[in-house]
Enzyme design. Structure first.
Site, PDB file in Angstrom:
ATOM      1  N   CYS A 122       0.983  -1.201  -0.126  1.00  0.00           N
ATOM      2  CA  CYS A 122      -0.029   0.008  -0.026  1.00  0.00           C
ATOM      3  C   CYS A 122       0.976   1.415  -0.092  1.00  0.00           C
ATOM      4  O   CYS A 122       1.380   1.433  -1.043  1.00  0.00           O
ATOM      5  CB  CYS A 122      -1.081  -0.124   1.306  1.00  0.00           C
ATOM      6  SG  CYS A 122      -2.196   1.100   0.996  1.00  0.00           S
TER       7      CYS A 122
ATOM      8  N   HIS B 194      -3.568  -5.606   1.298  1.00  0.00           N
ATOM      9  CA  HIS B 194      -2.900  -5.823   2.513  1.00  0.00           C
ATOM     10  C   HIS B 194      -2.752  -7.339   2.865  1.00  0.00           C
ATOM     11  O   HIS B 194      -3.726  -7.812   3.658  1.00  0.00           O
ATOM     12  CB  HIS B 194      -3.450  -5.032   3.805  1.00  0.00           C
ATOM     13  CG  HIS B 194      -3.153  -3.489   3.241  1.00  0.00           C
ATOM     14  ND1 HIS B 194      -2.402  -2.938   4.060  1.00  0.00           N
ATOM     15  CD2 HIS B 194      -4.005  -2.554   2.777  1.00  0.00           C
ATOM     16  CE1 HIS B 194      -2.432  -1.672   3.815  1.00  0.00           C
ATOM     17  NE2 HIS B 194      -3.344  -1.307   2.915  1.00  0.00           N
TER      18      HIS B 194
ATOM     19  N   GLU C 296      -1.074  -8.630   5.286  1.00  0.00           N
ATOM     20  CA  GLU C 296      -0.952  -8.500   6.690  1.00  0.00           C
ATOM     21  C   GLU C 296      -2.203  -8.477   7.396  1.00  0.00           C
ATOM     22  O   GLU C 296      -2.204  -8.945   8.653  1.00  0.00           O
ATOM     23  CB  GLU C 296      -0.018  -7.652   7.038  1.00  0.00           C
ATOM     24  CG  GLU C 296      -0.354  -6.353   7.199  1.00  0.00           C
ATOM     25  CD  GLU C 296      -0.555  -5.545   6.072  1.00  0.00           C
ATOM     26  OE1 GLU C 296      -0.676  -6.031   4.866  1.00  0.00           O
ATOM     27  OE2 GLU C 296      -0.874  -4.204   5.993  1.00  0.00           O
TER      28      GLU C 296
END
Lengths: 236, 81
Positions: free
Chosen positions: A92, A201, A203
């Site tokens: 990002c 994302h 994560e």
């Protein structure tokens, strides 16, 4: 998953305004790696062969997203690590910083809709033979969240043709394009294949509690590659 | 010396802000063909003559103020100190 031998040590950089650094570190820990926090003003990296530039709004996204963070002192050693074959993953805002720094091609512009998008998006894995996608299979469909206002990947027609021909588009949005990215590009690698940026994302998608664990396929691939690089730096 | 730098999205780069403003202007009844939105940076330079200032401003634009891939820039020197 964690294997044997030494853990992969992976630096996670925090810029003023980063907000996904903790999630990135937590995800790395769960995947058996050792995250090493690094501050943007550090002039040296710890002894690592892999770095994550996490998401967030470094320097408030002032001027252009990533434009100010690319001049952070830590970017010098990151440029050198990348040139030396080390692994660099920008998520990002990290992707935006890598583009601004010239470590990745293209630029990220405000979303076509001018709206911030925050939702799970379906992705297609275009390349499963990179250090960032080796746990995936080609054409595999993943579900990973995006959350950004400036995720519209731009490349002019010449650059786009080059990226497509050299197979550097690693991830593409499937179905509806959430931000207007050219050719629905969600993630790219550099020519050498050791630096990747993506808007989704991974994560945030490592725990079934949040809906998908597909992010662990990407970060797990990265951890595997980082572990190999840690134990045999010359092999990168 | 004061300078103004104008940064614009290059032709062909989609400018969603400009499109949104264009739509609103038309809604207000104005006959507008196109609208593009860029950025204005007013600078107060510490020293140097015009030539040096211009050269420095070029470097500022190339390195930071504009992204040459997607933006063009224009430098205006406003006055001398």
């Amino acid at each position: 998953m964690t294997g044997t031998g030494p853990k992969a040590r992976i630096a996670v950089v925090t810029f003023p305004g980063s907000n996904d650094d903790r999630d990135a570190a937590l995800a790395l820990e769960r995947l058996g790696a050792e995250p090493v926090p690094v501050w943007h003003a550090d002039r040296e990296l710890p002894d690592v062969r892999a770095v994550i530039l996490p998401g967030g709004f470094s320097h408030g996204d002032y001027l252009r997203a990533g434009a100010l963070a690319r001049f952070a002192p830590v970017m010098g050693p990151i440029q050198r690590l990348a040139a030396d074959g080390g692994l660099v993953l920008g998520i990002c805002n990290g992707f935006q910083i890598l583009c601004e720094a010239g470590l990745l091609p293209g630029a990220l512009r405000p979303n076509h809709s001018l709206s911030f998008v925050c939702r799970d998006v379906p992705l297609t894995v275009e390349r499963a033979d990179t250090p960032f996608t080796a746990r995936c299979t080609e054409r595999q469909r993943l579900s990973i969240p995006v959350k950004h206002g400036e995720g519209c990947f731009f490349a002019d027609s010449e650059l786009l043709a080059e990226l497509e021909e050299s197979g550097r588009v690693v991830l593409r949005y499937e179905g509806e394009n959430p931000n207007g990215s050219v050719a629905a590009i969600a993630g790219v690698v550099n020519a050498e294949g050791n630096v990747m940026g993506l808007m989704p994302h991974p994560e945030h998608a490592v725990d079934p509690l949040t809906g998908s664990t597909d992010g662990a396929l990407l970060l797990g691939s990265f951890v595997d590659a980082a572990r190999r690089a840690t134990t045999a730096p010359a092999a990168v | 010396m004061r300078a103004t730098v104008l940064v614009r999205p290059k032709p062909g780069i989609l400018d969603p802000q400009g499109e949104a403003v264009l739509g609103s202007l038309r809604q207000l009844g104005f006959a507008v063909e196109d609208a593009r939105i860029g950025r204005v940076v007013d600078l107060e330079l510490a020293n140097g003559g015009r030539e040096q200032a211009r050269a420095e401003l070029e470097r500022m634009c190339e390195q930071l103020l504009a992204n040459p891939l997607i933006e063009s820039y224009e430098i205006e020197l406003v006055g001398e100190a």
